[in-house]
Design a protein around this motif. Structure first.
Motif, PDB file in Angstrom:
ATOM      1  N   UNK A  98     -17.646   4.367  18.162  1.00 13.79           N
ATOM      2  CA  UNK A  98     -18.457   3.277  17.621  1.00 13.79           C
ATOM      3  C   UNK A  98     -19.713   3.080  18.460  1.00 13.79           C
ATOM      4  N   UNK A  99     -19.577   3.227  19.777  1.00 11.53           N
ATOM      5  CA  UNK A  99     -20.744   3.086  20.641  1.00 11.53           C
ATOM      6  C   UNK A  99     -21.802   4.136  20.357  1.00 11.53           C
ATOM      7  N   UNK A 100     -21.376   5.360  20.097  1.00  9.94           N
ATOM      8  CA  UNK A 100     -22.321   6.420  19.729  1.00  9.94           C
ATOM      9  C   UNK A 100     -23.066   6.068  18.447  1.00  9.94           C
ATOM     10  N   UNK A 101     -22.309   5.589  17.457  1.00  7.83           N
ATOM     11  CA  UNK A 101     -22.922   5.257  16.168  1.00  7.83           C
ATOM     12  C   UNK A 101     -23.883   4.082  16.302  1.00  7.83           C
ATOM     13  N   UNK A 102     -23.497   3.095  17.114  1.00  9.14           N
ATOM     14  CA  UNK A 102     -24.363   1.944  17.320  1.00  9.14           C
ATOM     15  C   UNK A 102     -25.650   2.348  18.048  1.00  9.14           C
ATOM     16  N   UNK A 103     -25.527   3.215  19.049  1.00  2.00           N
ATOM     17  CA  UNK A 103     -26.708   3.676  19.778  1.00  2.00           C
ATOM     18  C   UNK A 103     -27.628   4.485  18.858  1.00  2.00           C
ATOM     19  N   UNK A 104     -27.027   5.275  17.964  1.00  4.33           N
ATOM     20  CA  UNK A 104     -27.829   6.039  16.995  1.00  4.33           C
ATOM     21  C   UNK A 104     -28.574   5.072  16.067  1.00  4.33           C
ATOM     22  N   UNK A 105     -27.869   4.031  15.612  1.00  3.90           N
ATOM     23  CA  UNK A 105     -28.500   3.055  14.719  1.00  3.90           C
ATOM     24  C   UNK A 105     -29.680   2.373  15.401  1.00  3.90           C
ATOM     25  N   UNK A 106     -29.518   2.068  16.677  1.00  4.67           N
ATOM     26  CA  UNK A 106     -30.611   1.443  17.418  1.00  4.67           C
ATOM     27  C   UNK A 106     -31.808   2.400  17.538  1.00  4.67           C
ATOM     28  N   UNK A 107     -31.525   3.644  17.855  1.00  2.79           N
ATOM     29  CA  UNK A 107     -32.608   4.612  18.076  1.00  2.79           C
ATOM     30  C   UNK A 107     -33.418   4.847  16.808  1.00  2.79           C
ATOM     31  N   UNK A 108     -32.728   4.903  15.670  1.00  5.78           N
ATOM     32  CA  UNK A 108     -33.410   5.226  14.419  1.00  5.78           C
ATOM     33  C   UNK A 108     -33.601   3.997  13.526  1.00  5.78           C
ATOM     34  N   UNK A 109     -33.474   2.809  14.123  1.00  4.35           N
ATOM     35  CA  UNK A 109     -33.783   1.539  13.447  1.00  4.35           C
ATOM     36  C   UNK A 109     -32.966   1.316  12.184  1.00  4.35           C
ATOM     37  N   UNK A 110     -31.649   1.547  12.300  1.00  2.18           N
ATOM     38  CA  UNK A 110     -30.739   1.213  11.207  1.00  2.18           C
ATOM     39  C   UNK A 110     -30.181  -0.183  11.491  1.00  2.18           C
ATOM     40  N   UNK A 111     -30.831  -1.204  10.929  1.00  2.00           N
ATOM     41  CA  UNK A 111     -30.411  -2.581  11.181  1.00  2.00           C
ATOM     42  C   UNK A 111     -30.103  -3.284   9.860  1.00  2.00           C
ATOM     43  N   UNK A 112     -29.130  -4.190   9.926  1.00  2.00           N
ATOM     44  CA  UNK A 112     -28.817  -5.019   8.764  1.00  2.00           C
ATOM     45  C   UNK A 112     -29.844  -6.153   8.674  1.00  2.00           C
ATOM     46  N   UNK A 113     -29.751  -6.937   7.598  1.00  2.00           N
ATOM     47  CA  UNK A 113     -30.689  -8.043   7.438  1.00  2.00           C
ATOM     48  C   UNK A 113     -30.523  -9.068   8.564  1.00  2.00           C
ATOM     49  N   UNK A 114     -29.332  -9.137   9.140  1.00  2.00           N
ATOM     50  CA  UNK A 114     -29.110 -10.063  10.243  1.00  2.00           C
ATOM     51  C   UNK A 114     -29.563  -9.527  11.585  1.00  2.00           C
ATOM     52  N   UNK A 115     -30.070  -8.290  11.608  1.00  2.00           N
ATOM     53  CA  UNK A 115     -30.581  -7.710  12.846  1.00  2.00           C
ATOM     54  C   UNK A 115     -29.573  -6.946  13.660  1.00  2.00           C
ATOM     55  N   UNK A 116     -28.370  -6.718  13.111  1.00  2.00           N
ATOM     56  CA  UNK A 116     -27.343  -5.980  13.846  1.00  2.00           C
ATOM     57  C   UNK A 116     -27.423  -4.487  13.515  1.00  2.00           C
ATOM     58  N   UNK A 117     -27.160  -3.623  14.504  1.00  2.00           N
ATOM     59  CA  UNK A 117     -27.186  -2.175  14.247  1.00  2.00           C
ATOM     60  C   UNK A 117     -26.123  -1.789  13.209  1.00  2.00           C
ATOM     61  N   UNK A 118     -26.492  -0.946  12.251  1.00  2.00           N
ATOM     62  CA  UNK A 118     -25.575  -0.513  11.196  1.00  2.00           C
ATOM     63  C   UNK A 118     -24.864   0.770  11.643  1.00  2.00           C
ATOM     64  N   UNK A 119     -23.783   0.576  12.378  1.00  2.00           N
ATOM     65  CA  UNK A 119     -23.052   1.718  12.919  1.00  2.00           C
ATOM     66  C   UNK A 119     -22.452   2.581  11.811  1.00  2.00           C
TER      67      UNK A 119
END
Length: 215
Positions: free
Chosen positions: A152-173
């Motif tokens: 999950x940490x890998x997926x979350x870090x990937x979401x942060x790097x490539x700007x995959x965020x939900x409307x609430x601003x959380x990384x979309x793992x």
């Protein structure tokens, strides 16, 4: 009557020609490249192909020459009790879109990825004091570096790097996991390795060092 006889002869000739040709059928798991092989044989695109499992829906027959007919067929999905679902996903036999929990597949990818998955995507390890980091230490995952990554940490870090965020601003793992799995399926960036049966992972470093020394 003469015309009817000529038509009968033509039909007989067609049936005789059909009896002389050889039919070669391509069968196997979904997304194993059956349609791609047929296109290669013909030297052009004669059947539709896709990296998505289950793309071919019907049987298709085509003559490569008067004596050889090839048949493209839909992938056959049989129960695979001895093959883990995660392996079926990364080898293309199981649709990524149908995977409800992708993190176990990401774990398998991380354990068999060289260079390490975090190095491939140049991911930044989450900070302990980051309130948005859903990562918790101790998840394993087989990645390199001094940190201990979780799937999950890998997926979350990937979401942060490539700007995959939900409307609430959380990384979309979850979205990040699906994107990484598609990279694996398409052979993009991620390179997997699997040891031959009977080879212990503990023996790999020594063997690699011996090869490097000979070179």
């Amino acid at each position: 009557e003469g015309g009817g006889g000529g038509g009968g002869e033509a039909v007989a000739e067609e049936e005789e020609a059909a009896a002389r040709h050889v039919m070669v059928a391509f069968q196997g798991d979904p997304n194993m490249g059956k349609s791609s092989v047929i296109n290669s044989l013909f030297g052009r695109k004669v059947v539709s192909s896709s990296s998505t499992p289950g793309h071919t829906k019907h049987f298709q027959t085509l003559f490569l020459n008067p004596h050889l007919c090839v048949c493209d067929s839909p992938g056959i999905v049989c129960p695979k009790l001895d093959v883990p679902r995660a392996l079926q996903v990364i080898f293309g036999s199981y649709r990524i879109a149908q995977v409800r929990e992708p993190y176990s597949v990401i774990r398998l990818v991380a354990e068999h990825c060289r260079p390490a998955l975090d190095k491939v995507y140049r991911l930044e390890f989450p900070r302990e004091d980051d309130p948005l980091a859903a990562y918790r230490p101790g998840g394993g995952g087989g990645c390199g570096g001094g940190e201990v990554w979780s799937p999950f940490g890998l997926c979350e870090a990937y979401a942060r790097k490539f700007s995959f965020y939900s409307k609430g601003g959380k990384p979309e793992a979850y979205r990040a996991a699906n994107k990484m799995l598609r990279d694996v399926l398409n052979g993009h960036k991620v390179v997997l390795f699997f040891l031959p049966p009977g080879v212990s992972p503990a023996s790999v470093p020594a063997a690699a060092a011996a090869v490097a020394a000979r070179e």
